[in-house]
Design a protein around this motif. Structure first.
Motif, PDB file in Angstrom:
ATOM      1  N   LEU A  80       0.833  -1.202   0.000  1.00 24.79           N
ATOM      2  CA  LEU A  80       0.000   0.000   0.000  1.00 24.79           C
ATOM      3  C   LEU A  80       0.869   1.255   0.000  1.00 24.79           C
ATOM      4  O   LEU A  80       0.560   2.224  -0.694  1.00 24.79           O
ATOM      5  N   ASN A 112       2.766   5.979  -2.554  1.00 33.08           N
ATOM      6  CA  ASN A 112       3.933   6.779  -2.903  1.00 33.08           C
ATOM      7  C   ASN A 112       3.995   7.120  -4.391  1.00 33.08           C
ATOM      8  O   ASN A 112       4.768   7.972  -4.810  1.00 33.08           O
ATOM      9  N   ARG A 118      -3.478   8.528   1.656  1.00 36.31           N
ATOM     10  CA  ARG A 118      -2.810   8.240   2.919  1.00 36.31           C
ATOM     11  C   ARG A 118      -3.780   8.433   4.095  1.00 36.31           C
ATOM     12  O   ARG A 118      -3.852   7.605   4.993  1.00 36.31           O
ATOM     13  N   PHE A 135      -5.529   5.391   6.556  1.00 31.80           N
ATOM     14  CA  PHE A 135      -5.242   5.425   7.995  1.00 31.80           C
ATOM     15  C   PHE A 135      -6.529   5.440   8.821  1.00 31.80           C
ATOM     16  O   PHE A 135      -6.520   5.142  10.007  1.00 31.80           O
ATOM     17  N   ILE A 171      -3.288  -2.168   9.600  1.00 29.85           N
ATOM     18  CA  ILE A 171      -2.417  -1.958   8.444  1.00 29.85           C
ATOM     19  C   ILE A 171      -2.128  -0.473   8.219  1.00 29.85           C
ATOM     20  O   ILE A 171      -1.005  -0.088   7.915  1.00 29.85           O
ATOM     21  N   PHE A 221      -1.650   1.912  10.232  1.00 25.77           N
ATOM     22  CA  PHE A 221      -0.606   2.435  11.107  1.00 25.77           C
ATOM     23  C   PHE A 221       0.774   2.213  10.497  1.00 25.77           C
ATOM     24  O   PHE A 221       1.581   3.135  10.380  1.00 25.77           O
ATOM     25  N   ILE A 242       1.460   4.364   7.375  1.00 28.96           N
ATOM     26  CA  ILE A 242       1.871   5.751   7.635  1.00 28.96           C
ATOM     27  C   ILE A 242       3.379   5.826   7.875  1.00 28.96           C
ATOM     28  O   ILE A 242       4.086   6.673   7.315  1.00 28.96           O
ATOM     29  N   ILE A 243       3.889   4.907   8.705  1.00 31.30           N
ATOM     30  CA  ILE A 243       5.320   4.930   9.015  1.00 31.30           C
ATOM     31  C   ILE A 243       6.139   4.631   7.761  1.00 31.30           C
ATOM     32  O   ILE A 243       7.138   5.286   7.481  1.00 31.30           O
ATOM     33  N   ALA A 287       6.196   7.539   5.255  1.00 31.26           N
ATOM     34  CA  ALA A 287       7.092   8.590   5.741  1.00 31.26           C
ATOM     35  C   ALA A 287       8.540   8.185   5.490  1.00 31.26           C
ATOM     36  O   ALA A 287       9.359   9.017   5.090  1.00 31.26           O
ATOM     37  N   GLY A 288       8.853   6.908   5.689  1.00 28.21           N
ATOM     38  CA  GLY A 288      10.203   6.423   5.422  1.00 28.21           C
ATOM     39  C   GLY A 288      10.564   6.568   3.947  1.00 28.21           C
ATOM     40  O   GLY A 288      11.679   6.938   3.593  1.00 28.21           O
ATOM     41  N   ASN A 317      11.769   9.903   2.828  1.00 24.72           N
ATOM     42  CA  ASN A 317      13.131  10.269   3.218  1.00 24.72           C
ATOM     43  C   ASN A 317      14.196   9.726   2.274  1.00 24.72           C
ATOM     44  O   ASN A 317      15.369  10.015   2.442  1.00 24.72           O
ATOM     45  N   VAL A 333      13.423   1.276   8.628  1.00 26.99           N
ATOM     46  CA  VAL A 333      12.029   1.534   8.987  1.00 26.99           C
ATOM     47  C   VAL A 333      11.249   0.224   9.027  1.00 26.99           C
ATOM     48  O   VAL A 333      10.471  -0.042   9.946  1.00 26.99           O
ATOM     49  N   PHE A 390      11.937  -1.593  12.226  1.00 25.25           N
ATOM     50  CA  PHE A 390      11.152  -1.066  13.351  1.00 25.25           C
ATOM     51  C   PHE A 390       9.707  -1.561  13.286  1.00 25.25           C
ATOM     52  O   PHE A 390       9.140  -2.017  14.279  1.00 25.25           O
ATOM     53  N   ASN A 407       8.064  -3.946  16.166  1.00 25.06           N
ATOM     54  CA  ASN A 407       6.894  -3.386  16.821  1.00 25.06           C
ATOM     55  C   ASN A 407       5.652  -4.240  16.570  1.00 25.06           C
ATOM     56  O   ASN A 407       4.835  -4.449  17.465  1.00 25.06           O
ATOM     57  N   MET A 439       9.344   0.377  24.373  1.00 22.90           N
ATOM     58  CA  MET A 439       9.158  -0.981  23.867  1.00 22.90           C
ATOM     59  C   MET A 439       8.615  -1.910  24.950  1.00 22.90           C
ATOM     60  O   MET A 439       8.378  -3.075  24.698  1.00 22.90           O
ATOM     61  N   TYR A 447      -9.519  13.135  14.500  1.00 19.49           N
ATOM     62  CA  TYR A 447      -8.583  12.792  13.423  1.00 19.49           C
ATOM     63  C   TYR A 447      -8.816  13.656  12.196  1.00 19.49           C
ATOM     64  O   TYR A 447      -7.876  14.200  11.614  1.00 19.49           O
ATOM     65  N   ILE A 454       3.170  10.270  14.278  1.00 19.59           N
ATOM     66  CA  ILE A 454       3.390   8.831  14.200  1.00 19.59           C
ATOM     67  C   ILE A 454       4.578   8.536  13.301  1.00 19.59           C
ATOM     68  O   ILE A 454       5.408   7.682  13.594  1.00 19.59           O
ATOM     69  N   ALA A 455       4.700   9.314  12.217  1.00 16.82           N
ATOM     70  CA  ALA A 455       5.817   9.098  11.304  1.00 16.82           C
ATOM     71  C   ALA A 455       7.150   9.350  12.025  1.00 16.82           C
ATOM     72  O   ALA A 455       8.054   8.530  11.934  1.00 16.82           O
ATOM     73  N   GLY A 462       8.142   6.588  14.437  1.00 17.81           N
ATOM     74  CA  GLY A 462       8.543   5.369  13.752  1.00 17.81           C
ATOM     75  C   GLY A 462       9.921   5.493  13.122  1.00 17.81           C
ATOM     76  O   GLY A 462      10.703   4.565  13.118  1.00 17.81           O
ATOM     77  N   LEU A 463      10.223   6.683  12.601  1.00 19.96           N
ATOM     78  CA  LEU A 463      11.485   6.838  11.875  1.00 19.96           C
ATOM     79  C   LEU A 463      12.672   6.936  12.813  1.00 19.96           C
ATOM     80  O   LEU A 463      13.754   6.473  12.492  1.00 19.96           O
TER      81      LEU A 463
END
Lengths: 325, 276
Positions: free
Chosen positions: A111, A116, A127, A131, A191, A193, A196-197, A200-201, A204, A235, A238, A242, B117, B258, B269-270, B273-274
């Motif tokens: 996704l 992207n 996005r 979410f 999913i 959540f 989003i991370i 964002a990765g 970068n 990323v 992580f 998590n 964690m 939201y 949140i981004a 996580g990063l």
């Protein structure tokens, strides 16, 4: 030189006083957080580990005694009722975790690769929309899916029945189907959540890499494989770590799903719909002798599982990085 | 930032994005459609709302039959109280960690980072007995306690404070302002963005928290998560429409928060996580 050693205690004392005059305010500012953390989180954790070796119970005026590893023996054999249930819940957890975590990561990665590809308004719209399920509290998500999947009338249930999947069963009360229903709700909600991370990765990653690869004539799929995924590795790591920590502690969604009169008790009489955290909480309420000690021991087992999974991943990753270096 | 994509890939991307969009949105729009439709329509085949008055009727039934209003008020109080305490405690900790150097700073920050964690199940049972022993179960403070020392919040605020010019603090110190005066008068007002970020994220998280509230809530305090989890059992005497109306009311606040503040949530949140 005159005798300095006689002066030393004095300067030392002054040193402490000066130290506190200089830095004391900083420790004062940190105090509220760390006192609360030490007492209620760290303290509770250490206490729990210690009490897993006792027959601690909720019974009024019961004497708590040290019983060594007895709780762990009870919890991890199928000779006791508690142990049978806990082992079954661990088995259920195993299947849930090995399905939920990889499916979640794979779909979330796909996704984010898709999101992207969009720019500007479309990017932000997709996005945000993807979410949205995560924003819905677990009871809303579970409630909606229970209703969509209610046998005979639910929209999603009817759809599956037409595909000949579960056409004559009630998903929430049938082993196997229960896991499928749980995965459905959990993945639908969680999913977004990770997505989003991961997006964002991806933002970068230096754009020049893509531009250079385009000159070389790379296709989108090649770019994904050769640039995006390798650059995203930290990323992704992580997100995976998590994901495991969260999945092992799955609780609220299966609790609601198994809150059914057909099942008799939460998690089902044979514990087919039970997960370890549900067993732990169940023990707190059981009121049996030594119930809290048992619950603590189960908590310690679960903590060790989480630590083992996390450690294995960290070691595996550092070894792989060393190989590549 | 122009990127050429081949035609086939473009089509695949659109198809997948649209399918997943439907998967995400239909369950949510279905709640609204069914709630705002008349009772003679089948629950499964209702895809659009047709009656405002029927919707209001359903919501009124839910309010009358479930005790959802007092529970909503309690949840709002519980969530707000928790967030205010948590922000004060963590903003102060972040201020010390980001703006000053002192022995043990890195160690303390490391402890905070690693506690992010820490799985809740490890401490929740002894903590419950502890809170119970202090006769704080079924009280506002008891509900709030484990959410107050929140590492995530310290982390986000610290991240932001790192970028604040230290001259600001030095200038105030020269003017003779005390350490905590500087915090409340100068630093705190500058923190609007990270504070808002943490507030909206935690509003959603705590609104939907279940494990801790089930343990400590009782007859006096009953957050929505506990109330709704009970209502969703199939032994409940409520009709489908009433349950759906109850879901709509109880799930609405986080969704509204939201939709208003989504930029902050997504960014917050981004970052976590990063950098984690």
């Amino acid at each position: 030189m005159p005798d300095i050693s006689a002066l030393e205690p004095l300067t030392q004392k002054r040193g402490i006083a000066r130290f506190f005059r200089k830095y004391g305010k900083h420790y004062l500012g940190l105090a509220p957080f760390f006192i609360l953390f030490a007492v209620f989180i760290l303290g509770a954790m250490i206490y729990g580990i210690a009490m897993s070796l006792t027959d601690w119970s909720t019974k009024a005026n019961a004497v708590t005694e040290f019983i060594g590893l007895e709780n762990f023996k009870n919890v991890l054999t199928d000779e006791t009722q508690v142990g049978r249930r806990f082992l079954t819940s661990l088995k259920n957890l195993f299947f849930f975790v090995i399905l939920a975590v990889p499916l979640n990561i794979i779909i979330a990665t796909l996704l984010s690769l898709i999101v992207n590809q969009f720019r500007g308004r479309a990017y932000r719209f997709f996005r945000s929309a993807f979410f949205l399920p995560y924003v819905a509290p677990f009871f809303l998500a579970t409630g909606v899916w229970l209703w969509l999947m209610s046998p005979g009338s639910g929209a999603a249930w009817t759809l599956f029945a037409k595909l000949n999947i579960g056409a004559d069963v009630s998903w929430r009360t049938t082993p196997g189907y229960f896991l499928a229903l749980l995965l459905m709700v959990d993945l639908w909600r969680a999913i977004g959540f990770n997505m989003i991370i991961l997006t964002a990765g991806m933002k970068n990653i230096p754009q020049e890499l893509y531009e250079a690869s385009m000159i070389d004539g790379a296709t989108t799929f090649q770019q994904w494989r050769r640039i995006t995924l390798p650059m995203l590795e930290p990323v992704l790591f992580f997100v995976i770590v998590n994901g495991f920590i969260g999945a092992v502690q799955v609780y609220d969604i299966p609790w609601v799903l198994s809150n059914s009169s057909t099942l008799g008790t939460i998690g089902g009489k044979s514990a087919f719909a039970s997960y370890p955290v549900m067993e732990i909480v169940g023990n707190v309420y059981s009121g049996k002798a030594g119930n809290l000690g048992t619950a603590c021991a189960e908590g310690v087992v679960l903590m060790m599982i989480i630590m083992a999974i996390t450690l294995i991943q960290i070691i595996w990753r550092s070894r792989k990085m060393r190989e590549e270096a | 930032m122009k990127k050429k994509t081949t035609g086939a890939a473009r089509v695949i991307v659109w198809v997948f994005a649209s399918v997943w969009l439907l998967v995400c949105l239909i369950p949510l729009t279905q709640i609204i459609s069914v709630n705002f439709s008349t009772a003679d329509r089948g629950l499964a085949s209702t895809f659009w709302p047709n009656s405002l008055s029927a919707g209001i009727e359903n919501i009124r039934d839910a309010v009358d039959q479930t005790g959802i209003l007092p529970s909503s008020a309690q949840t709002l109080i519980f969530v707000s109280f928790t967030i205010v305490c948590m922000l004060l405690v963590s903003a102060l900790a972040a201020y010390e960690l980001a703006c000053f150097r002192f022995p043990g700073r890195n160690l303390l920050f490391f402890i905070i980072l690693s506690s992010m964690m820490l799985p809740m199940i490890v401490y929740v049972i002894p903590l419950y007995r502890f809170v119970h022993g202090l006769s704080l179960s079924d009280t506002l403070v008891g509900l709030a306690i484990p959410f107050i020392p929140l590492a995530f919040s310290v982390f986000i605020i610290r991240q932001f404070l790192e970028s604040i010019p230290k001259e600001l603090i030095e200038a105030a110190e020269i003017d003779g302002a005390g350490h905590f005066t500087i915090f409340f008068r100068i630093i705190l007002p500058l923190m609007a963005i990270p504070l808002l970020t943490v507030t909206v994220i935690e509003f959603m998280q705590i609104w939907g928290s279940f494990l801790w509230p089930t343990l400590v809530s009782g007859t006096k305090w009953k957050p929505l998560s506990v109330l709704l989890a009970g209502l969703l059992g199939d032994g409940s005497f409520l009709t489908g429409r009433v349950k759906i109306a109850a879901l709509l009311i109880s799930g609405l606040p986080p969704v509204i928060v939201y939709l208003i503040f989504q930029r902050y949530i997504v960014d917050g949140i981004a970052t976590s996580g990063l950098k984690g």
